[in-house]
Design a protein around this motif. Structure first.
Motif, PDB file in Angstrom:
ATOM      1  N   LYS A 221       0.830  -1.214   0.000  1.00 41.48           N
ATOM      2  CA  LYS A 221       0.000   0.000   0.000  1.00 41.48           C
ATOM      3  C   LYS A 221       0.865   1.265   0.000  1.00 41.48           C
ATOM      4  O   LYS A 221       0.593   2.208  -0.740  1.00 41.48           O
ATOM      5  CB  LYS A 221      -0.929  -0.015   1.211  1.00 41.48           C
ATOM      6  CG  LYS A 221      -1.958   1.092   1.192  1.00 41.48           C
ATOM      7  CD  LYS A 221      -2.922   0.945   2.356  1.00 41.48           C
ATOM      8  CE  LYS A 221      -3.800   2.174   2.473  1.00 41.48           C
ATOM      9  NZ  LYS A 221      -4.748   2.076   3.589  1.00 41.48           N
ATOM     10  N   LEU A 228       3.034   8.471  -6.338  1.00 40.59           N
ATOM     11  CA  LEU A 228       2.697   9.879  -6.547  1.00 40.59           C
ATOM     12  C   LEU A 228       3.791  10.802  -6.020  1.00 40.59           C
ATOM     13  O   LEU A 228       3.669  12.010  -6.117  1.00 40.59           O
ATOM     14  CB  LEU A 228       1.383  10.219  -5.843  1.00 40.59           C
ATOM     15  CG  LEU A 228       0.137   9.486  -6.326  1.00 40.59           C
ATOM     16  CD1 LEU A 228      -1.058   9.893  -5.489  1.00 40.59           C
ATOM     17  CD2 LEU A 228      -0.127   9.791  -7.786  1.00 40.59           C
ATOM     18  N   LYS A 234       2.584  11.420   1.717  1.00 45.48           N
ATOM     19  CA  LYS A 234       2.372  11.897   3.083  1.00 45.48           C
ATOM     20  C   LYS A 234       0.966  12.457   3.234  1.00 45.48           C
ATOM     21  O   LYS A 234       0.313  12.249   4.243  1.00 45.48           O
ATOM     22  CB  LYS A 234       3.394  12.989   3.418  1.00 45.48           C
ATOM     23  CG  LYS A 234       4.760  12.448   3.777  1.00 45.48           C
ATOM     24  CD  LYS A 234       5.670  13.614   4.129  1.00 45.48           C
ATOM     25  CE  LYS A 234       7.086  13.169   4.355  1.00 45.48           C
ATOM     26  NZ  LYS A 234       8.025  14.300   4.273  1.00 45.48           N
ATOM     27  N   SER A 235       0.492  13.179   2.212  1.00 41.78           N
ATOM     28  CA  SER A 235      -0.835  13.789   2.313  1.00 41.78           C
ATOM     29  C   SER A 235      -1.939  12.738   2.297  1.00 41.78           C
ATOM     30  O   SER A 235      -3.076  13.006   2.627  1.00 41.78           O
ATOM     31  CB  SER A 235      -1.055  14.802   1.190  1.00 41.78           C
ATOM     32  OG  SER A 235      -1.528  14.159   0.027  1.00 41.78           O
ATOM     33  N   LEU A 236      -1.601  11.520   1.894  1.00 40.63           N
ATOM     34  CA  LEU A 236      -2.573  10.430   1.922  1.00 40.63           C
ATOM     35  C   LEU A 236      -2.524   9.683   3.251  1.00 40.63           C
ATOM     36  O   LEU A 236      -3.103   8.611   3.391  1.00 40.63           O
ATOM     37  CB  LEU A 236      -2.300   9.450   0.779  1.00 40.63           C
ATOM     38  CG  LEU A 236      -2.745   9.928  -0.594  1.00 40.63           C
ATOM     39  CD1 LEU A 236      -2.156   9.083  -1.684  1.00 40.63           C
ATOM     40  CD2 LEU A 236      -4.253   9.915  -0.688  1.00 40.63           C
ATOM     41  N   GLY A 237      -1.799  10.240   4.217  1.00 42.28           N
ATOM     42  CA  GLY A 237      -1.772   9.645   5.549  1.00 42.28           C
ATOM     43  C   GLY A 237      -0.692   8.598   5.727  1.00 42.28           C
ATOM     44  O   GLY A 237      -0.707   7.866   6.699  1.00 42.28           O
ATOM     45  N   LEU A 238       0.237   8.532   4.784  1.00 37.42           N
ATOM     46  CA  LEU A 238       1.304   7.533   4.897  1.00 37.42           C
ATOM     47  C   LEU A 238       2.318   7.968   5.948  1.00 37.42           C
ATOM     48  O   LEU A 238       2.764   9.110   5.946  1.00 37.42           O
ATOM     49  CB  LEU A 238       2.013   7.372   3.549  1.00 37.42           C
ATOM     50  CG  LEU A 238       3.192   6.401   3.540  1.00 37.42           C
ATOM     51  CD1 LEU A 238       2.690   4.980   3.510  1.00 37.42           C
ATOM     52  CD2 LEU A 238       4.086   6.654   2.346  1.00 37.42           C
TER      53      LEU A 238
ATOM     54  N   LEU B  80      -2.828  10.114   9.367  1.00 36.69           N
ATOM     55  CA  LEU B  80      -3.986   9.455   8.763  1.00 36.69           C
ATOM     56  C   LEU B  80      -5.267  10.255   9.002  1.00 36.69           C
ATOM     57  O   LEU B  80      -6.087  10.429   8.099  1.00 36.69           O
ATOM     58  CB  LEU B  80      -4.131   8.040   9.334  1.00 36.69           C
ATOM     59  CG  LEU B  80      -5.099   7.139   8.595  1.00 36.69           C
ATOM     60  CD1 LEU B  80      -4.630   6.895   7.170  1.00 36.69           C
ATOM     61  CD2 LEU B  80      -5.274   5.815   9.316  1.00 36.69           C
ATOM     62  N   ALA B  83      -5.284  13.223   6.802  1.00 34.53           N
ATOM     63  CA  ALA B  83      -5.570  12.861   5.416  1.00 34.53           C
ATOM     64  C   ALA B  83      -7.070  12.738   5.164  1.00 34.53           C
ATOM     65  O   ALA B  83      -7.516  12.797   4.027  1.00 34.53           O
ATOM     66  CB  ALA B  83      -4.869  11.556   5.062  1.00 34.53           C
ATOM     67  N   GLY B 108      -6.575   8.242  -4.038  1.00 35.20           N
ATOM     68  CA  GLY B 108      -7.175   9.161  -3.082  1.00 35.20           C
ATOM     69  C   GLY B 108      -7.932   8.451  -1.978  1.00 35.20           C
ATOM     70  O   GLY B 108      -8.192   9.020  -0.922  1.00 35.20           O
ATOM     71  N   GLN B 110      -6.825   5.942  -0.286  1.00 44.30           N
ATOM     72  CA  GLN B 110      -5.891   5.268   0.632  1.00 44.30           C
ATOM     73  C   GLN B 110      -6.164   5.480   2.121  1.00 44.30           C
ATOM     74  O   GLN B 110      -6.039   4.537   2.895  1.00 44.30           O
ATOM     75  CB  GLN B 110      -4.447   5.663   0.298  1.00 44.30           C
ATOM     76  CG  GLN B 110      -3.867   4.827  -0.806  1.00 44.30           C
ATOM     77  CD  GLN B 110      -2.458   4.364  -0.485  1.00 44.30           C
ATOM     78  OE1 GLN B 110      -1.808   4.844   0.421  1.00 44.30           O
ATOM     79  NE2 GLN B 110      -1.972   3.405  -1.248  1.00 44.30           N
ATOM     80  N   PRO B 111      -6.559   6.694   2.543  1.00 45.54           N
ATOM     81  CA  PRO B 111      -6.819   6.849   3.979  1.00 45.54           C
ATOM     82  C   PRO B 111      -7.947   5.956   4.487  1.00 45.54           C
ATOM     83  O   PRO B 111      -8.122   5.811   5.693  1.00 45.54           O
ATOM     84  CB  PRO B 111      -7.193   8.328   4.117  1.00 45.54           C
ATOM     85  CG  PRO B 111      -6.665   8.990   2.914  1.00 45.54           C
ATOM     86  CD  PRO B 111      -6.652   7.972   1.833  1.00 45.54           C
ATOM     87  N   THR B 113      -8.781   2.718   2.953  1.00 44.18           N
ATOM     88  CA  THR B 113      -8.702   1.306   2.572  1.00 44.18           C
ATOM     89  C   THR B 113      -7.919   0.483   3.597  1.00 44.18           C
ATOM     90  O   THR B 113      -7.270   1.026   4.481  1.00 44.18           O
ATOM     91  CB  THR B 113      -8.038   1.143   1.187  1.00 44.18           C
ATOM     92  OG1 THR B 113      -6.783   1.818   1.211  1.00 44.18           O
ATOM     93  CG2 THR B 113      -8.901   1.700   0.092  1.00 44.18           C
TER      94      THR B 113
END
Lengths: 342, 262
Positions: A221, A228, A234-238, B80, B83, B108, B110-111, B113
């Motif tokens: 994941k 990207l 990071k902005s996707l919460g990674l 998270l 996000a 988009g 991902q936060p 799933t």
């Protein structure tokens, strides 16, 4: 998303891998009919006792090693290509294998400098595997630290090559102080060799490869998010630091343990992920992970079959074969797929 | 009455802190971002627009003062949770990959799933919704490097929409676009704010267009940072102080910049 096309490909690749596995066992200096190979693998008696001996003590371990090496190196290449945002990244190109070499050189060549009991303890297969993993981990971390300051694709590769030269220079210094016997051992190791592994060594290798593959599976994941770039990921919460550390550990364990046992094997880690990207036409790591795994095993089995030159007593070094297959792939990538490179 | 304010910052100072040294870029900034509003951020190069956006999005800490996002400091969110509150469209180019437009928009999600990123039916619904809203359905099977800059910008906006956050922040989304595509992008942003009731904040150098289309504007000048509606800002003469150059002057009646001594 898994598409039916992908599933069909997975099934056919698994089948091809299985056939090549049998072929790899059957072909060699002595040709053994596939039926007999099947017999001895399923626990029945083969027609000739020598065949059974060859298969169980020589060819089967070698074929299993080929699969482990192919899978492990290819997956480590896939992880590195995504992490460095660089299609030319791979364990060999970025100097991980050289790092492992340095670790192994320390153990094989430097063991004599230590008291004999300690020396023999370190020179055991555990010692070699740990030294090799540490070596690749150190080089990868160093390349990663430097690459934080260099955004340019090419300079990262050059840095990897520089670390490679640096470590080989160091190995050169070590060889100067070692005995002829140690030197011979090290030279054979550095040519790459899938055979000569005892069942216990294969068990250690398999456990290390499975740990590496498991960590890679857990990173799927994060790898997708990294497609990207770091900031979007990071902005996707990674959790970027944690994800990167997991990926580094996975690659170091894979490249390190494989290099320890099979020697520095060139180009597989670089070329195989591209072959699977080309065939599966996707960047989704859920698909690429399994695709790369299967292609890695298949291509390594082919290389092994070629290297033992069926019907003759010649055995070519495996590294020569992988380079013959891998180097053109790199040139083709540079020339033909420029769009994906920039 | 329902609370309409999504993000609020009062008297914050922004800038960089390196070890013990602090470099303040801008001070006394107060902004509030409300639901359903299209808000533009303008200012000369180097005035601190990017720093402000980075501070709001929690990439960077403010030097003093807190940024409150839905009643909670941005620094108290985990990455998270953050996000799920705000999504970004950045100026940086994407690394090489084989991603299709659909896959890119799907990232988009991902936060929301699971550990391996499986898309549920709800995820797919949200993705398709975002693709339809931005009118890129015809592109969804193309690779992201096969489409034009204008189309890619829409795809990146769709990705932010799929992330399903009350606040979307875009950093100079119109930079590489011609006038036609700039206008259509601004119209899209306006439509999105009104249809989805999200708040969209974007930085831009297209001041004329921003004046015509934004609900509110945040103007950063060397002296201060002001937030108001475009009409009020014109009346107050804020735009005149935007560029410190006598050759560029703002004409209040025409609501346009005029250039002298060309």
């Amino acid at each position: 998303m898994l598409k039916s096309k992908h599933i069909a490909l997975f099934i056919s690749l698994t089948f091809i891998m299985f056939v090549l596995f049998l072929l790899d066992i059957g072909l060699g200096q002595v040709s053994i009919p596939l039926k007999e190979v099947f017999k001895s693998l399923t626990g029945q008696e083969a027609s000739k006792e020598t065949w059974q001996y060859i298969i169980l003590n020589f060819r089967l371990p070698k074929a299993i090693t080929a699969i482990l090496v192919g899978m492990g190196l290819s997956i480590s290449g896939l992880l590195m290509q995504t992490m460095f945002r660089n299609p030319l990244a791979g364990p060999y190109v970025l100097g991980l294998s050289s790092g492992s070499s340095l670790g192994v050189a320390f153990v094989i060549l430097g063991a004599s400098l230590l008291p004999s009991i300690l020396g023999s303890l370190i020179a055991s297969s555990y010692g070699i595997i740990i030294a090799s993993c540490l070596g690749s981990f150190m080089v990868l971390s160093a390349v990663l630290i430097v690459s934080q300051r260099l955004r340019n694709t090419m300079s990262i590769l050059i840095v990897g090559m520089m670390f490679g030269s640096f470590t080989s220079a160091f190995v050169g210094v070590l060889t100067y102080f070692s005995t002829a016997e140690q030197l011979q051992k090290f030279t054979f190791w550095s040519l790459g060799n899938l055979g000569n592994l005892s069942w216990s060594s294969i068990l250690i290798l398999a456990i290390s490869v499975f740990i590496g593959l498991f960590l890679s599976l857990m990173s799927i994941k994060s790898l997708d998010a990294l497609l990207l770039g770091e900031n979007y990921a990071k902005s996707l919460g990674l959790n970027f630091k944690k994800a990167r550390l997991t990926i580094i550990f996975a690659t170091s364990i894979l490249a390190g343990s494989i290099t320890a046992f099979a020697g520095p094997i060139a180009f597989i880690g670089l070329a195989v992920p591209h072959i699977s990207k080309l065939v599966f036409q996707t960047s989704s790591h859920r698909v690429l992970f399994w695709g790369t795994l299967l292609f890695g095993a298949i291509i390594m089995l082919i290389c092994d079959i070629v290297s033992q030159v069926p019907g003759t007593s010649i055995i070519l070094p495996i590294n020569a074969i992988t380079s013959i297959i891998g180097a053109p792939v790199v040139i083709w990538l540079l020339v033909g797929k420029r769009k994906m490179m920039t | 009455m329902e609370n309409k304010i999504i993000l609020k910052a009062e008297n914050i100072s922004i800038g960089y802190s390196h070890k013990k040294k602090q470099k303040v870029v801008a001070e006394n900034i107060s902004i509030s971002l409300e639901k359903g509003k299209l808000i533009s951020l303008i200012g000369a190069n180097g005035i601190g627009k990017s720093t402000l956006l980075k501070t709001i999005t929690g990439i960077q800490k403010s030097i003093s003062g807190d940024v409150i996002l839905n009643d909670k400091k941005t620094t108290d969110y985990t990455s998270l949770q953050l996000a799920q509150q705000l999504s970004l469209v950045l100026t940086e180019s994407l690394p090489p990959s084989n991603l299709t437009v659909f896959e890119l928009v799907a990232l988009g999600r991902q936060p929301y799933t699971n550990w391996i990123g499986t898309l549920t039916d709800e995820d797919i619904l949200k993705i398709n919704e975002a693709i339809e809203l931005t009118q890129i359905t015809h592109l969804s099977n193309k690779k992201h490097f096969e489409i034009s800059d204008g189309q890619l910008q829409k795809v990146l906006i769709a990705r932010a929409l799929a992330q399903d956050t009350p606040l979307i922040i875009l950093d100079e989304p119109t930079t590489h676009l011609d006038l036609l595509h700039k206008v259509s992008l601004f119209k899209l942003l306006k439509k999105l704010t009104h249809e989805t009731q999200k708040c969209i904040l974007f930085s831009t150098h297209d001041i004329d267009l921003a004046i015509q289309l934004s609900d509110e504007m945040i103007v950063m000048t060397p002296e201060n940072t002001v937030q108001d509606t475009p009409c009020n800002l014109i009346e107050k003469g804020t735009f005149g102080a935007l560029f410190n150059d006598e050759n560029i002057q703002f004409d209040i009646e025409k609501a346009k910049f005029l250039f002298k001594n060309l």
